[in-house]
Write an enzyme that holds these catalytic residues in place. Structure first.
Site, PDB file in Angstrom:
ATOM      1  N   ASP A  34     -49.292  -9.898  53.736  1.00 47.47           N
ATOM      2  CA  ASP A  34     -49.061 -10.032  52.560  1.00 47.47           C
ATOM      3  C   ASP A  34     -50.455 -10.936  52.267  1.00 47.47           C
ATOM      4  O   ASP A  34     -50.164 -10.954  51.049  1.00 47.47           O
ATOM      5  CB  ASP A  34     -49.131  -8.897  51.576  1.00 47.47           C
ATOM      6  CG  ASP A  34     -47.880  -7.959  52.065  1.00 47.47           C
ATOM      7  OD1 ASP A  34     -47.858  -7.236  53.472  1.00 47.47           O
ATOM      8  OD2 ASP A  34     -46.798  -7.651  51.944  1.00 47.47           O
ATOM      9  N   GLU A  50     -53.365   1.236  51.691  1.00 50.45           N
ATOM     10  CA  GLU A  50     -53.235   0.768  51.524  1.00 50.45           C
ATOM     11  C   GLU A  50     -53.835  -0.623  51.065  1.00 50.45           C
ATOM     12  O   GLU A  50     -54.719  -0.934  52.387  1.00 50.45           O
ATOM     13  CB  GLU A  50     -52.000   0.033  51.268  1.00 50.45           C
ATOM     14  CG  GLU A  50     -51.245   0.156  52.693  1.00 50.45           C
ATOM     15  CD  GLU A  50     -49.458  -0.178  53.383  1.00 50.45           C
ATOM     16  OE1 GLU A  50     -49.241   0.737  52.072  1.00 50.45           O
ATOM     17  OE2 GLU A  50     -49.028  -0.615  53.679  1.00 50.45           O
TER      18      GLU A  50
END
Length: 338
Positions: free
Chosen positions: A39, A217
């Site tokens: 991420d 997401e």
């Protein structure tokens, strides 16, 4: 030209033609940039440093590091700026930190669960007024409220035409049949709060967004060529993980769902040929001169995962140059080989 000369020229031409995006515009990166960091978010600040933060595999802290080049990030000192609580809020699943410089202060938006209820995931904010975010004090500013309480994560923020927006992932409010994770947008009135209603931008609809789990997401925003491009990640966090994209005109009302066009196919996905699996949860930056756009993302270099993919630590941070099509839209290509 001799036969040998012609052969060399042909081989050189083939190499140029086949060159992956990481080599476009004379730029290449030593991938992976940072090992075991998922991420990833990178910001090139006005002081000439790239600031980097990402999810650590222990899910227990937030680190910040900086370097003069993307290739130097892996060797840069990782400063722990915050650790999870032993109990209560912000006590588990510390995920997806993003650091943004807004109105003279640094803010880290991150995801966390409760120590006693680890899947009670919400959005939280840290603030630091030091010019150098590796110094000063990071102050907890609490939960970033989104209008209703449910599983929420992966907040990002951007400013467009003088208005700041928050974009994030959340499950729909209670009482609906929608059980997947959706992506929403809202205006921000301060770096710590939204104002007005949230707009649903996209939900899992296509088969590639529903591999094992219904997931959209990790939004990321790139404003370029008179348009707003919003990438996101879909499906389980294994080799099925991939990137989708929404596009809106730069002059559109970004809170109007009809202003956005959704690409029906993934724009970035697993490359068997290059040995890269499950690329996603990206951010955008540029080369130091600001002239070349760069995609920063994570991926694994193997397909098979033992056990829960969220417990596999080997999502590594990578980068490659974005090419631009004649129509002004991005071409991400394939994730390049190590």
């Amino acid at each position: 030209m001799s036969f040998t000369g012609k052969l060399v020229a042909a081989i050189a031409a083939a190499i140029v033609f086949a060159a992956p995006a990481a080599f476009a515009a004379g730029v290449q990166f030593h991938n992976p940039l940072v090992l075991q960091r998922a991420d990833p978010q990178v910001a090139l600040h006005s002081d000439g440093y790239y600031y980097f933060t990402a999810t650590v595999p222990e899910y227990d802290r937030i680190e910040v590091r900086r370097a003069r080049s993307l290739d130097e990030l892996g060797k840069a000192d990782a400063r722990v700026v915050w650790r999870k609580h032993e109990k209560g809020e912000m006590g588990a699943h510390i995920w997806a930190p993003e650091m943004h410089y807004i109105d003279g202060k640094w803010y880290i938006y991150f995801t966390a669960g409760r120590a006693e209820a680890v899947w009670e995931i919400r959005l939280y904010v840290l603030e630091n007024s030091s010019p150098n975010p590796l110094e000063g004090e990071w102050i907890e500013r609490g939960q970033l409220k989104t209008g209703w309480e449910s599983f929420s994560l992966d907040a990002t923020t951007f400013s467009h035409h003088g208005q700041r927006y928050l974009v994030w992932t959340q499950r729909a409010a209670a009482g609906t049949k929608d059980k997947g994770t959706n992506i929403y947008i809202a205006k921000m009135d301060t770096p710590l709060s939204i104002t007005g209603p949230a707009t649903l931008l996209t939900r899992p609809e296509y088969a590639w967004e529903k591999m094992k789990y219904d997931v959209t997401e990790a939004p990321a925003v790139l404003v370029k060529n008179g348009r707003v491009f919003l990438t996101y990640s879909a499906s389980a966090t294994d080799a099925n993980y991939c990137m989708g994209m929404l596009t809106a005109s730069g002059d559109a009302d970004l809170l109007d769902p009809s202003a956005w066009r959704k690409s029906p196919e993934p724009v970035f996905k697993t490359s068997e040929a290059n040995g890269q699996f499950g690329p996603g949860h990206n951010s955008f930056t540029t080369t130091p001169d600001g002239k070349t756009d760069v995609l920063v993302y994570h991926a694994r270099n193997y397909r098979e995962i033992k056990g829960d993919s969220l417990r596999d630590p080997n999502r590594h941070t990578r980068a490659q140059v974005i090419r631009w099509k004649a129509d002004g839209t991005p071409e991400f290509g394939e994730p390049v080989a190590d």
